[in-house]
Design an enzyme around this catalytic site. Sequence first.
Site, PDB file in Angstrom:
ATOM      1  N   TYR A 232       0.855  -1.189   0.000  1.00  0.00           N
ATOM      2  CA  TYR A 232       0.000   0.000   0.000  1.00  0.00           C
ATOM      3  C   TYR A 232       0.890   1.239   0.000  1.00  0.00           C
ATOM      4  CZ  TYR A 232      -3.170   3.651   1.621  1.00  0.00           C
ATOM      5  OH  TYR A 232      -3.896   4.811   1.720  1.00  0.00           O
TER       6      TYR A 232
ATOM      7  N   GLU B 109      -3.489   7.357  -4.231  1.00  0.00           N
ATOM      8  CA  GLU B 109      -3.341   6.098  -3.495  1.00  0.00           C
ATOM      9  C   GLU B 109      -3.187   4.932  -4.456  1.00  0.00           C
ATOM     10  OE1 GLU B 109      -6.037   4.673   0.059  1.00  0.00           O
ATOM     11  OE2 GLU B 109      -6.760   3.752  -1.779  1.00  0.00           O
TER      12      GLU B 109
END
Length: 381
Positions: free
Chosen positions: A102, A190
Amino acid sequence: MRLLEYQGRLLLKEAGIAVPRGAVAETPEEAYEIASEELDGEAVVKAQVPVGGRGKAGGIKIVDSPEEAREVSRSLLGSELKGEEISRLLLVEPVDIEQEFYVSVLLDRGAKGPIVIFSTEGGVDIEEVAAKTPEKIHKVRPDPIMGIQPYQIRELLYGAEIEDKVFKGFYEMVETLYRAYENYGATLVEINPAALTKEGELLALDSKVKIDDESRALDKVKGILPQGEERRDKTELERKAADAGLQYVELEGTIGVIGNGAGLVMATLDVLDQKGGKPANFLDVGGGADADLMAKAYEIVTEKEGIEALFINIFGGITRCDEIAKGIVKALEEKEGQVPLVVRLTGTNEKRGREILEENGIRAAESLDEGAEKIIEKSST
Ligand code: GDP
Ligand code: MN
């Protein structure tokens, strides 16, 4: 502006982050063609809706052939995922994932600056990771003026104890992502998951991007998206309003609402709701609207399908009630097939405004309550 995955992907790609090959389909036939011609038969079919957790909800399917891509697309297109209609699919080449990570850069409004987050627990809901295993979340806070510094990227990646073989790749990804965040006026970029493939490549497998609507970079972002793309999430009337510089929102009821100032408009909607009225839409003409802008507002709001009555609620501060009244009269002269109208005006030049309306057969309501009740009488709710 929140970008859909395939739009965010274009930005990431432009910034220099590797993404899997792929293309967008709007019909099952297009999906078939993409799978057979642009990919090698196999594909990941991904619903393009502005919500996360699509995988768990059934919006991400791996298919083995162009025929299957067509079948899966047929069932996905037009259906709903988490309340959002699926009108587009992204087809990408499937990759063999070794590990998911992530990476994100976002604006922390509380701290008035950016924050960069990295985790080896990718591909899952990051809030869940933060709640269950907070030690797996690594953060650094770059100075908004200086930007991210090399030592901060090292600190982030050392903290996550990633393997040496991916260190350089992630160093570059974080650096590039941060640059994209700055250059595109983003409030969020993101990548979840950023995947390490079995072949040792680092790829952004998903994207979530939000752009600050007031950013100077907005035109640059729009320039990267296919033409007209950035506005496809808007209705015809929403586009018209945006072009006129007006804030306009569509709802499902029967009463059109025009007001000046977000607070007044919200209060108007609340009062209508309390009294049993159903707003069809609302438009904020903002401060200091003149007659022409008011007439434009009237035109947009009354063009909405299903509208039965129009309520105009104006508090004259820098906005002058006489200008508003002139605008209403102008709109009524231009517009055929008018809907029943109730106007409530108060504040600067109220007297003159009322006179102008009365000369044209409109008696303005004395209060918001009175106006709301009158307009509800004139509409079926
Ligand atoms: P989200 O559920 O909306 O976040 O959608 P994602 O694009 O992140 O996809 C969800 C999950 O699908 C990812 O975390 C991956 O595990 C999986 N996935 C996506 N693309 C691929 C792929 O090319 N190959 C494989 N094996 N899995 C994929
Ligand atoms: Mn994801």
